[in-house]
Design a protein around this motif. Structure first.
Motif, PDB file in Angstrom:
ATOM      1  N   UNK A  48       0.820  -1.215   0.000  1.00 35.61           N
ATOM      2  CA  UNK A  48       0.000   0.000   0.000  1.00 35.61           C
ATOM      3  C   UNK A  48       0.857   1.271   0.000  1.00 35.61           C
ATOM      4  N   UNK A  49       2.160   1.121  -0.093  1.00 31.16           N
ATOM      5  CA  UNK A  49       3.055   2.262  -0.025  1.00 31.16           C
ATOM      6  C   UNK A  49       2.833   3.239  -1.183  1.00 31.16           C
ATOM      7  N   UNK A  50       2.563   2.740  -2.382  1.00 30.14           N
ATOM      8  CA  UNK A  50       2.410   3.621  -3.535  1.00 30.14           C
ATOM      9  C   UNK A  50       1.191   4.523  -3.376  1.00 30.14           C
ATOM     10  N   UNK A  51       0.067   3.951  -2.951  1.00 33.86           N
ATOM     11  CA  UNK A  51      -1.143   4.758  -2.746  1.00 33.86           C
ATOM     12  C   UNK A  51      -0.915   5.776  -1.634  1.00 33.86           C
ATOM     13  N   UNK A  52      -0.272   5.338  -0.575  1.00 26.60           N
ATOM     14  CA  UNK A  52       0.040   6.212   0.558  1.00 26.60           C
ATOM     15  C   UNK A  52       0.917   7.389   0.110  1.00 26.60           C
ATOM     16  N   UNK A  53       1.964   7.107  -0.633  1.00 27.53           N
ATOM     17  CA  UNK A  53       2.892   8.148  -1.079  1.00 27.53           C
ATOM     18  C   UNK A  53       2.218   9.098  -2.070  1.00 27.53           C
ATOM     19  N   UNK A  54       1.308   8.567  -2.869  1.00 25.90           N
ATOM     20  CA  UNK A  54       0.570   9.422  -3.808  1.00 25.90           C
ATOM     21  C   UNK A  54      -0.226  10.480  -3.043  1.00 25.90           C
ATOM     22  N   UNK A  55      -0.945  10.058  -2.020  1.00 23.68           N
ATOM     23  CA  UNK A  55      -1.735  11.000  -1.243  1.00 23.68           C
ATOM     24  C   UNK A  55      -0.828  11.991  -0.518  1.00 23.68           C
ATOM     25  N   UNK A  56       0.288  11.506   0.040  1.00 25.98           N
ATOM     26  CA  UNK A  56       1.197  12.387   0.774  1.00 25.98           C
ATOM     27  C   UNK A  56       1.768  13.461  -0.148  1.00 25.98           C
ATOM     28  N   UNK A  57       2.259  13.037  -1.335  1.00 27.28           N
ATOM     29  CA  UNK A  57       2.868  13.992  -2.267  1.00 27.28           C
ATOM     30  C   UNK A  57       1.846  15.001  -2.772  1.00 27.28           C
ATOM     31  N   UNK A  58       0.615  14.543  -3.042  1.00 28.16           N
ATOM     32  CA  UNK A  58      -0.416  15.451  -3.541  1.00 28.16           C
ATOM     33  C   UNK A  58      -0.792  16.489  -2.488  1.00 28.16           C
ATOM     34  N   UNK A  59      -0.922  16.065  -1.232  1.00 26.68           N
ATOM     35  CA  UNK A  59      -1.250  17.009  -0.158  1.00 26.68           C
ATOM     36  C   UNK A  59      -0.126  18.020   0.052  1.00 26.68           C
ATOM     37  N   UNK A  60       1.117  17.556  -0.041  1.00 23.75           N
ATOM     38  CA  UNK A  60       2.253  18.461   0.142  1.00 23.75           C
ATOM     39  C   UNK A  60       2.298  19.493  -0.972  1.00 23.75           C
ATOM     40  N   UNK A  61       2.092  19.071  -2.200  1.00 23.07           N
ATOM     41  CA  UNK A  61       2.128  19.997  -3.329  1.00 23.07           C
ATOM     42  C   UNK A  61       0.996  21.018  -3.248  1.00 23.07           C
ATOM     43  N   UNK A  62      -0.171  20.574  -2.797  1.00 22.87           N
ATOM     44  CA  UNK A  62      -1.339  21.460  -2.742  1.00 22.87           C
ATOM     45  C   UNK A  62      -1.371  22.314  -1.483  1.00 22.87           C
TER      46      UNK A  62
END
Length: 383
Positions: free
Chosen positions: A120-134
């Motif tokens: 589940x690391x890929x889904x987790x990292x996707x959400x983390x990176x998107x929140x950080x960018x936004x």
């Protein structure tokens, strides 16, 4: 390996990822047992039936909602679990908001969020990176330990962080708090406001949380150690006197001048070894407390400081900590802490002076202000 305090799933849209919550902070408070005075007998708390006086096991304890006049609605723990939304296992993100729109008063506790498996690391990292960018936070609700929480999910550089938030009706309106509610206050003059702005500018520092530490805990530990050794305990001095309204401008001007002189001295002066002695006036003096000073000291020893002033007792900054972290010598090496000839003590912050006083074992140093520390160090023989 750390154990999660909660496990479940995090959902946003149609995406679901299993996660665990891990406590992000830890309490370092000095712990005491309760004893009966003049004995070493521990005081214990037990659950007892107030009518019979007999102890009751946890299995025989249920919750009761008081209806008044001795009547209760009895609720079993399992019944509360049954009505918990999603059976207490879902963090359901309802929407995303700008992070800066959440006022700090709403934040309660903080948890690290981790995926429950490498798959589940890929889904987790996707959400983390998107929140950080936004630069946004996901607002969600969850149930933990029989209580529902409003939460904010945000990104740090390597991990997702979940903050539990107070509900809107839990945050008090300042208008309803005595002596806080606006109205009847006087507006500062333009000159006062400009001077206050100059003081803030002079004391502005970068935020480095590792520069600050709990000086009260250090005082408690030194109090315990002094009593263990049978030393006499010296109490801390009181707070500084309140600034009179008529003295406000004078106090502001003196504060600005002091901050600027410290800045020029600490940023531009080299200690005997040719290395920088400080990180600026604000971190070295304005926010410094006692710098790890203890609450217990010997009264004897030529310098008990019974009537010392109390300037500079406001926080718990350790201005030299970041210098030590980067491997710099902040002018506190043992060979130079005795305050001998050629040592320009006037350029050092109170924190640095206090560390030197500790090395020299100067009695009463916890109650000394900056000027008194300088005078005490000057009296020390050169190493």
């Amino acid at each position: 390996m750390a154990r999660p305090v909660w496990t479940g799933v995090l959902t946003f849209g149609l995406v679901t990822v299993p996660v665990g919550l891990y406590t992000a902070t830890e309490d370092h408070t000095v712990r005491f047992h309760q004893l009966q005075r003049d004995t070493a007998d521990r005081i214990r708390s037990r659950r007892v039936n107030e009518r019979t006086g007999r102890q009751v096991s946890s299995d025989d304890i249920v919750k009761g909602y008081d209806l008044g006049e001795g009547d209760y609605v009895v609720v079993e723990p399992d019944e509360l679990d049954e009505i918990a939304p999603g059976r207490s296992k879902v963090i359901d993100i309802a929407g995303f908001v700008d992070l800066h729109r959440i006022e700090p008063v709403y934040f309660a506790r903080t948890y690290y969020v981790g995926p429950r498996g490498e798959e589940y690391r890929k889904v987790y990292e996707l959400l983390r990176a998107a929140l950080q960018d936004a630069d946004k936070a996901g607002i969600a609700t969850m149930t933990m330990r029989n209580r529902q929480y409003l939460t904010a999910l945000r990104a740090q550089p390597t991990v997702l962080v979940l903050h539990t938030l107070h509900w809107a009706d839990e945050v008090r309106d300042p208008a309803g708090v005595p002596d806080v509610a606006p109205g009847g206050h006087t507006e500062p003059t333009r000159q006062e406001l400009e001077t206050a702005h100059r003081l803030i500018d002079a004391l502005t520092v970068d935020w480095h949380p590792e520069d600050y530490h709990d000086t009260y805990e250090e005082r408690v530990r030194e109090l315990v150690e002094a009593k263990r050794r049978g030393e006499e305990v010296v109490g801390e001095a009181g707070p500084p006197r309140t600034t009179d309204v008529v003295d406000l401008m004078a106090a502001l001007e003196r504060s600005v001048a002091r901050a600027r002189s410290r800045t020029s001295g600490e940023n531009g002066t080299k200690d005997g070894g040719g290395e920088e002695t400080g990180r600026g006036a604000a971190r070295g003096s304005a926010t410094s407390g006692e710098g790890g000073a203890g609450a217990a000291r010997r009264k004897a020893g030529g310098g008990s400081a019974e009537d010392t002033a109390t300037a500079g007792r406001r926080g718990s900054s350790a201005g030299g900590d970041r210098n030590r972290r980067k491997g710099r010598d902040t002018g506190t090496s043992r060979g130079r802490r005795r305050g001998g000839q050629g040592d320009d003590l006037g350029t050092l912050s109170k924190e640095q002076l206090y560390r030197r006083a500790g090395e020299a074992e100067i009695a009463g140093r916890s109650r000394m202000n900056r000027d008194q520390l300088i005078e005490a160090l000057k009296k020390q023989p050169a190493a």
